[in-house]
Design a protein around this motif. Structure first.
Motif, short mmCIF file in Angstrom:
data_model
loop_
_atom_site.label_atom_id
_atom_site.label_comp_id
_atom_site.label_asym_id
_atom_site.label_seq_id
_atom_site.Cartn_x
_atom_site.Cartn_y
_atom_site.Cartn_z
N LEU A 3 0.93 -1.19 -0.19
CA LEU A 3 0.20 -0.25 -0.19
C LEU A 3 0.78 1.45 0.02
N HIS A 7 -2.68 4.70 -2.61
CA HIS A 7 -4.25 3.88 -2.20
C HIS A 7 -4.93 4.75 -0.67
N LEU A 8 -4.56 4.56 -0.15
CA LEU A 8 -4.85 5.21 0.98
C LEU A 8 -5.43 7.15 0.06
N GLU A 9 -5.58 7.42 -0.83
CA GLU A 9 -5.70 8.95 -0.89
C GLU A 9 -6.97 8.05 -1.46
N ARG A 12 -9.57 6.93 0.69
CA ARG A 12 -10.55 8.30 1.50
C ARG A 12 -11.42 8.93 0.10
N THR A 45 -5.38 -5.79 1.46
CA THR A 45 -6.30 -5.27 2.48
C THR A 45 -6.37 -6.68 3.39
N VAL A 66 -9.65 0.65 7.36
CA VAL A 66 -8.51 1.19 6.71
C VAL A 66 -8.74 2.34 6.51
N ALA A 70 -6.34 5.75 7.05
CA ALA A 70 -5.30 6.03 5.76
C ALA A 70 -6.11 7.92 6.10
N ARG A 71 -6.85 8.29 6.70
CA ARG A 71 -6.74 9.50 7.43
C ARG A 71 -5.80 9.88 8.30
#
Length: 319
Positions: A3, A7-9, A12, A45, A66, A70-71
């Motif tokens: 990750l 990917h986290l963006e 979100r 995940t 997740v 991420a935030r």
């Protein structure tokens, strides 16, 4: 695959947008590409992050976990970016905006009001994304609109000032349209027309338009969502759609702009800035630059010039 921040963006933005289509627009990718990326993220995940339905997407319990992480991680990275920039000796003035008419004229006035500053103006298509990036320190100031009673929520540390308290919506239609010969158009006369709007309006525009049309006695047909201004105007010129526009919208070949009788829908324009990135003094100078840019656009519309001059209480203060 591991990750990454992108990917986290994506996770979100999908959660905030509520649909893969809107999220793809905000991220600047195609919906199939985002769907494929989400599948790869879910493979890492270990399960589905969102459940899909006709109403959009909702995080699963795993998705909520997740998303929370991420935030937190993205917030820390955004704070790091803002902190390092604050330590720079001569940071660039970063301004974000929606496709507002005054953006076209803003750069020159900002250079006059804030001489010596490097200026970076970026266009976004989402007020939600703009305000979040402002709060995270990725913009120093933003310009955005709000339609009808809609209020865009602002994060902590952000101050907002109304630039234009009220402006009436007009309708843009083909110059060959039967209604084009009228000096003003009743909203009910647009019943049966196909409307076009921006791809991702979260300023209350679509909802405000729908409410105004319902009060007039009909439900509007919104078929085309297009960000490219030239493409939208070409669609209108071909009599394939009509669109509600700002009264300061410039002329476009093959189209005309007409006022709506009785001002059934109005909006406002606001300037917001991050206290950590912009002083009150510089925010005041930017406000003045934006106000001058807006005033420059008024003479392009004869109807609006008369409407505006009759309402001095709405004029922005330039001192």
């Amino acid at each position: 695959m591991q990750l990454e921040l992108r990917h986290l963006e994506a996770v979100r933005v999908i959660a905030e947008a509520g649909s893969l289509g809107r999220a793809a627009v905000r991220l600047g990718v195609s919906q199939p590409a985002l769907s494929a990326q989400l599948r790869r993220i879910e493979a890492v995940t270990g399960g589905e992050l969102f459940v899909r339905s006709r109403r959009g997407v909702q995080p699963t319990p795993l998705g909520e976990m997740v998303l929370s992480a991420a935030r937190r991680v993205l917030g820390e990275m955004e704070a790091l970016t803002a902190g390092t920039r604050a330590a720079a000796p001569h940071p660039t003035l970063r301004i974000g905006g929606i496709l507002l008419v005054l953006i076209d004229r803003l750069l020159g006035h900002t250079e006059e009001e804030l001489p010596g500053h490097e200026i970076d103006i970026t266009i976004e298509h989402s007020a939600t994304r703009l305000t979040r990036m402002l709060g995270a320190g990725q913009y120093d100031a933003i310009l955005y609109g709000e339609i009808a009673d809609h209020e865009v929520p602002l994060p902590e540390g952000v101050v907002a000032r109304t630039l234009i308290a009220k402006e009436p919506a007009c309708v843009r239609l083909a110059a060959t349209h039967p209604l084009a010969a009228q000096d003003e158009i009743k909203l009910i006369d647009l019943a049966g027309e196909t409307f076009t709007t921006l791809t991702d309006e979260d300023d209350g525009g679509p909802e405000g338009m729908a409410d105004a049309c319902r009060r007039a006695g009909f439900t509007p047909t919104l078929r085309y969502r297009i960000d490219d201004r030239k493409m939208r105007w070409q669609l209108i010129a071909a009599e394939r759609a009509v669109s509600l526009c700002q009264p300061t919208s410039p002329p476009a070949e093959g189209t005309v702009l007409r006022p709506l009788a009785g001002d059934p829908l109005t909006g406002r324009i606001r300037l917001a800035w991050n206290r950590a990135g912009l002083s009150e003094h510089h925010a005041g100078l930017l406000y003045r630059a934006a106000a001058r840019a807006y005033l420059d656009s008024i003479p392009t519309n004869t109807f609006y010039r008369a409407w505006w001059e009759a309402r001095p209480e709405l004029h922005p203060a330039l001192d």
